[in-house]
Scaffold this motif. Structure first.
Motif, PDB file in Angstrom:
ATOM      1  N   GLY A  23     -29.857  32.513  28.721  1.00  0.00           N
ATOM      2  CA  GLY A  23     -29.282  33.588  27.916  1.00  0.00           C
ATOM      3  C   GLY A  23     -27.880  33.955  28.356  1.00  0.00           C
ATOM      4  N   LEU A  24     -27.674  34.084  29.663  1.00  0.00           N
ATOM      5  CA  LEU A  24     -26.347  34.388  30.180  1.00  0.00           C
ATOM      6  C   LEU A  24     -25.368  33.264  29.867  1.00  0.00           C
ATOM      7  CD1 LEU A  24     -27.101  35.948  33.681  1.00  0.00           C
ATOM      8  CD2 LEU A  24     -26.171  37.111  31.674  1.00  0.00           C
ATOM      9  N   GLY A  25     -25.847  32.030  29.995  1.00  0.00           N
ATOM     10  CA  GLY A  25     -24.979  30.884  29.713  1.00  0.00           C
ATOM     11  C   GLY A  25     -24.498  30.879  28.277  1.00  0.00           C
ATOM     12  N   VAL A  26     -25.403  31.143  27.354  1.00  0.00           N
ATOM     13  CA  VAL A  26     -25.033  31.183  25.936  1.00  0.00           C
ATOM     14  C   VAL A  26     -24.024  32.296  25.676  1.00  0.00           C
ATOM     15  CG1 VAL A  26     -25.888  31.654  23.608  1.00  0.00           C
ATOM     16  CG2 VAL A  26     -27.188  30.148  25.141  1.00  0.00           C
ATOM     17  N   LEU A  27     -24.273  33.482  26.246  1.00  0.00           N
ATOM     18  CA  LEU A  27     -23.366  34.611  26.068  1.00  0.00           C
ATOM     19  C   LEU A  27     -21.974  34.294  26.605  1.00  0.00           C
ATOM     20  CD1 LEU A  27     -22.711  37.615  25.479  1.00  0.00           C
ATOM     21  CD2 LEU A  27     -23.609  38.138  27.758  1.00  0.00           C
ATOM     22  N   VAL A  28     -21.930  33.731  27.793  1.00  0.00           N
ATOM     23  CA  VAL A  28     -20.647  33.447  28.429  1.00  0.00           C
ATOM     24  C   VAL A  28     -19.865  32.394  27.646  1.00  0.00           C
ATOM     25  CG1 VAL A  28     -19.590  32.397  30.466  1.00  0.00           C
ATOM     26  CG2 VAL A  28     -21.326  34.172  30.743  1.00  0.00           C
ATOM     27  N   VAL A  29     -20.521  31.282  27.306  1.00  0.00           N
ATOM     28  CA  VAL A  29     -19.825  30.204  26.602  1.00  0.00           C
ATOM     29  C   VAL A  29     -19.382  30.659  25.212  1.00  0.00           C
ATOM     30  CG1 VAL A  29     -20.071  27.890  25.621  1.00  0.00           C
ATOM     31  CG2 VAL A  29     -20.982  28.387  27.900  1.00  0.00           C
ATOM     32  N   ALA A  30     -20.228  31.419  24.517  1.00  0.00           N
ATOM     33  CA  ALA A  30     -19.868  31.898  23.184  1.00  0.00           C
ATOM     34  C   ALA A  30     -18.646  32.805  23.255  1.00  0.00           C
ATOM     35  CB  ALA A  30     -21.045  32.643  22.557  1.00  0.00           C
ATOM     36  N   LEU A  32     -16.430  32.869  25.515  1.00  0.00           N
ATOM     37  CA  LEU A  32     -15.303  32.105  26.042  1.00  0.00           C
ATOM     38  C   LEU A  32     -14.521  31.415  24.930  1.00  0.00           C
ATOM     39  CD1 LEU A  32     -13.773  30.999  28.519  1.00  0.00           C
ATOM     40  CD2 LEU A  32     -15.518  29.210  28.696  1.00  0.00           C
ATOM     41  N   PHE A  33     -15.233  30.869  23.946  1.00  0.00           N
ATOM     42  CA  PHE A  33     -14.573  30.077  22.916  1.00  0.00           C
ATOM     43  C   PHE A  33     -14.336  30.836  21.607  1.00  0.00           C
ATOM     44  CE2 PHE A  33     -15.998  26.748  25.771  1.00  0.00           C
ATOM     45  CZ  PHE A  33     -14.904  25.883  25.756  1.00  0.00           C
ATOM     46  N   ILE A  34     -14.923  32.019  21.448  1.00  0.00           N
ATOM     47  CA  ILE A  34     -14.707  32.789  20.226  1.00  0.00           C
ATOM     48  C   ILE A  34     -13.347  33.481  20.254  1.00  0.00           C
ATOM     49  CG2 ILE A  34     -15.478  34.825  18.949  1.00  0.00           C
ATOM     50  CD1 ILE A  34     -18.339  34.021  19.612  1.00  0.00           C
ATOM     51  N   TYR A  35     -13.069  34.225  21.336  1.00  0.00           N
ATOM     52  CA  TYR A  35     -11.842  35.013  21.410  1.00  0.00           C
ATOM     53  C   TYR A  35     -11.603  35.346  22.878  1.00  0.00           C
ATOM     54  CZ  TYR A  35      -8.502  38.712  20.077  1.00  0.00           C
ATOM     55  OH  TYR A  35      -7.387  39.492  19.921  1.00  0.00           O
ATOM     56  N   LYS A  36     -10.473  34.922  23.427  1.00  0.00           N
ATOM     57  CA  LYS A  36     -10.218  35.074  24.857  1.00  0.00           C
ATOM     58  C   LYS A  36     -10.410  36.508  25.369  1.00  0.00           C
ATOM     59  CE  LYS A  36      -7.074  31.198  25.812  1.00  0.00           C
ATOM     60  NZ  LYS A  36      -5.738  30.847  26.320  1.00  0.00           N
ATOM     61  N   PRO A  37      -9.864  37.521  24.685  1.00  0.00           N
ATOM     62  CA  PRO A  37     -10.044  38.889  25.195  1.00  0.00           C
ATOM     63  C   PRO A  37     -11.501  39.321  25.317  1.00  0.00           C
ATOM     64  CG  PRO A  37      -8.223  38.829  23.637  1.00  0.00           C
ATOM     65  CD  PRO A  37      -8.871  37.474  23.588  1.00  0.00           C
ATOM     66  N   VAL A  38     -12.379  38.749  24.492  1.00  0.00           N
ATOM     67  CA  VAL A  38     -13.801  39.077  24.613  1.00  0.00           C
ATOM     68  C   VAL A  38     -14.326  38.604  25.967  1.00  0.00           C
ATOM     69  CG1 VAL A  38     -16.109  38.649  23.685  1.00  0.00           C
ATOM     70  CG2 VAL A  38     -14.193  39.028  22.129  1.00  0.00           C
ATOM     71  N   PHE A  39     -13.906  37.428  26.385  1.00  0.00           N
ATOM     72  CA  PHE A  39     -14.351  36.917  27.682  1.00  0.00           C
ATOM     73  C   PHE A  39     -13.760  37.737  28.825  1.00  0.00           C
ATOM     74  CE2 PHE A  39     -14.322  33.917  31.291  1.00  0.00           C
ATOM     75  CZ  PHE A  39     -15.687  33.647  31.342  1.00  0.00           C
ATOM     76  N   ALA A 140      -4.173  30.069  30.549  1.00  0.00           N
ATOM     77  CA  ALA A 140      -3.532  28.795  30.196  1.00  0.00           C
ATOM     78  C   ALA A 140      -3.854  28.426  28.750  1.00  0.00           C
ATOM     79  CB  ALA A 140      -4.009  27.692  31.145  1.00  0.00           C
ATOM     80  N   ASP A 141      -3.028  27.552  28.181  1.00  0.00           N
ATOM     81  CA  ASP A 141      -3.250  27.131  26.793  1.00  0.00           C
ATOM     82  C   ASP A 141      -4.651  26.552  26.602  1.00  0.00           C
ATOM     83  OD1 ASP A 141      -0.703  27.949  26.166  1.00  0.00           O
ATOM     84  OD2 ASP A 141       0.183  25.965  26.421  1.00  0.00           O
ATOM     85  N   ASP A 142      -5.091  25.782  27.580  1.00  0.00           N
ATOM     86  CA  ASP A 142      -6.439  25.214  27.521  1.00  0.00           C
ATOM     87  C   ASP A 142      -7.385  26.007  28.417  1.00  0.00           C
ATOM     88  OD1 ASP A 142      -5.309  24.493  29.943  1.00  0.00           O
ATOM     89  OD2 ASP A 142      -6.132  22.460  29.949  1.00  0.00           O
ATOM     90  N   GLY A 143      -7.136  27.325  28.510  1.00  0.00           N
ATOM     91  CA  GLY A 143      -7.888  28.179  29.417  1.00  0.00           C
ATOM     92  C   GLY A 143      -9.395  28.120  29.254  1.00  0.00           C
ATOM     93  N   PRO A 144      -9.917  28.188  28.021  1.00  0.00           N
ATOM     94  CA  PRO A 144     -11.378  28.118  27.884  1.00  0.00           C
ATOM     95  C   PRO A 144     -11.976  26.855  28.478  1.00  0.00           C
ATOM     96  CG  PRO A 144     -10.409  28.969  25.873  1.00  0.00           C
ATOM     97  CD  PRO A 144      -9.270  28.527  26.747  1.00  0.00           C
ATOM     98  N   ARG A 145     -11.289  25.733  28.346  1.00  0.00           N
ATOM     99  CA  ARG A 145     -11.797  24.483  28.926  1.00  0.00           C
ATOM    100  C   ARG A 145     -11.761  24.529  30.455  1.00  0.00           C
ATOM    101  NH1 ARG A 145     -12.030  19.676  25.732  1.00  0.00           N
ATOM    102  NH2 ARG A 145     -11.808  20.156  23.517  1.00  0.00           N
ATOM    103  N   ARG A 146     -10.712  25.106  31.001  1.00  0.00           N
ATOM    104  CA  ARG A 146     -10.621  25.224  32.461  1.00  0.00           C
ATOM    105  C   ARG A 146     -11.746  26.107  33.007  1.00  0.00           C
ATOM    106  NH1 ARG A 146      -4.351  25.029  34.485  1.00  0.00           N
ATOM    107  NH2 ARG A 146      -3.576  23.649  32.844  1.00  0.00           N
ATOM    108  N   VAL A 147     -11.979  27.227  32.339  1.00  0.00           N
ATOM    109  CA  VAL A 147     -13.048  28.120  32.781  1.00  0.00           C
ATOM    110  C   VAL A 147     -14.403  27.441  32.615  1.00  0.00           C
ATOM    111  CG1 VAL A 147     -14.195  30.324  32.379  1.00  0.00           C
ATOM    112  CG2 VAL A 147     -11.703  30.187  32.278  1.00  0.00           C
ATOM    113  N   LEU A 148     -14.569  26.695  31.535  1.00  0.00           N
ATOM    114  CA  LEU A 148     -15.831  25.979  31.323  1.00  0.00           C
ATOM    115  C   LEU A 148     -16.077  24.985  32.451  1.00  0.00           C
ATOM    116  CD1 LEU A 148     -18.281  25.349  29.541  1.00  0.00           C
ATOM    117  CD2 LEU A 148     -16.863  23.667  28.333  1.00  0.00           C
ATOM    118  N   VAL A 149     -15.047  24.253  32.844  1.00  0.00           N
ATOM    119  CA  VAL A 149     -15.188  23.300  33.950  1.00  0.00           C
ATOM    120  C   VAL A 149     -15.550  24.037  35.236  1.00  0.00           C
ATOM    121  CG1 VAL A 149     -13.933  21.677  35.430  1.00  0.00           C
ATOM    122  CG2 VAL A 149     -13.675  21.555  32.940  1.00  0.00           C
TER     123      VAL A 149
END
Length: 278
Positions: A23-30, A32-39, A140-149
């Motif tokens: 559940g936490l994983g889904v919340l975090v990833v969602a 992360l990729f929907i809108y940066k300020p939400v993350f 960063a421009d590819d920030g969501p991908r960096r955070v995902l990694v």
């Protein structure tokens, strides 16, 4: 189930832990990729709850009273400043937070002033300042991908340590700190994280290379293990098993952040070295 297996699985509700983790994983990833300020909001909430857990346990177990209000406000400011103004903004925010803790504590009697403010400054660095490096990655421009990694490698490292340690663990890594950790588990963490790192840098990060991922995975496995041991030291000193009870099967927020917090600046720095600040 064998005696060893029972002992190693004791004390945790595994189905609840898996459910909460997913559940936490889904919340975090969602987020992360929907809108940066939400993350950024997700990070801020985790920081505030983590600070509340840490300061509550310090008060209960050691009678150390850290002013939570300036810590919480300053912690959110660190995360936001890191995202908006970069590393310089995070440093300014942490300095102002430390000053606010010193001043806020002056409203109470002077007894134990030095002890309380020292713990407050430690908490400011340990939780929100380290968390601000996640915001730096996200900017960063590819920030969501960096955070995902970053998240992926930390989880894979923890999973590798648990899986290999549970099956093959024989030699204790740091028995006085965390009796459940083994040298075999550490090797499992390194192997899993290096493979995941090579794949992640090759396929998720623009201009990344597999060999960079190997180094990144190695660094993550080491920092995540040290972070876990560091929080285990704190909990042993406090005489507690978990920092909280908010997450069924996991403990508290701080029990999930233990390996993430010290790993964040490591991943941020290596990403900057390997592929630039973005």
């Amino acid at each position: 189930m064998t005696g060893d297996a029972k002992k190693k699985s004791a004390g945790r509700n595994l189905p609840a832990a898996i459910g909460v983790g997913v559940g936490l994983g889904v919340l975090v990833v969602a987020s992360l990729f929907i809108y940066k300020p939400v993350f950024i909001g997700v990070i801020a909430v985790a920081v505030v709850v983590g600070l509340w857990e840490l300061t509550s346990r310090l008060a209960e177990r050691k009678d150390i009273h850290v002013p939570l209000v300036p810590l919480a406000v300053g912690g959110v400011a660190m995360v936001v400043a890191g995202y908006v103004r970069g590393a310089e903004g995070a440093w300014v925010a942490v300095a102002l937070t430390a000053l606010a803790v010193l001043v806020w504590r002056m409203t109470e009697p002077p007894e134990n002033y030095l002890r309380d403010v020292t713990a407050g400054v430690f908490a400011a660095f340990y939780v929100p300042f380290l968390a601000s490096f996640v915001a730096l990655m996200l900017a960063a421009d590819d920030g969501p991908r960096r955070v995902l990694v970053f998240l992926l490698l930390t989880v894979v490292s923890d999973t590798g340590a648990y899986a290999v340690g549970w099956r093959f663990g024989r030699h204790k890594l740091a028995p006085r700190i965390s009796p459940g950790k083994t040298r075999e588990g550490l090797l499992g963490a390194i192997a899993f994280a290096m493979v995941a790192g090579a794949l992640s840098m090759q396929y998720l990060i623009k201009d990344g290379a597999w060999w960079q991922g190997l180094l990144l995975g190695l660094a993550v496995a080491v920092s995540a293990t040290l972070g876990d041991l560091g929080e285990s030291m704190i909990k042993r000193d406090l005489g507690i098993k978990d920092m909280g009870k908010l997450l069924p099967g996991h403990g508290g927020i701080m029990d999930r952040l233990d390996s993430l917090l010290p790993t964040a600046p490591v991943v941020w720095l290596l990403m900057v070295i390997f592929v630039g600040g973005g």
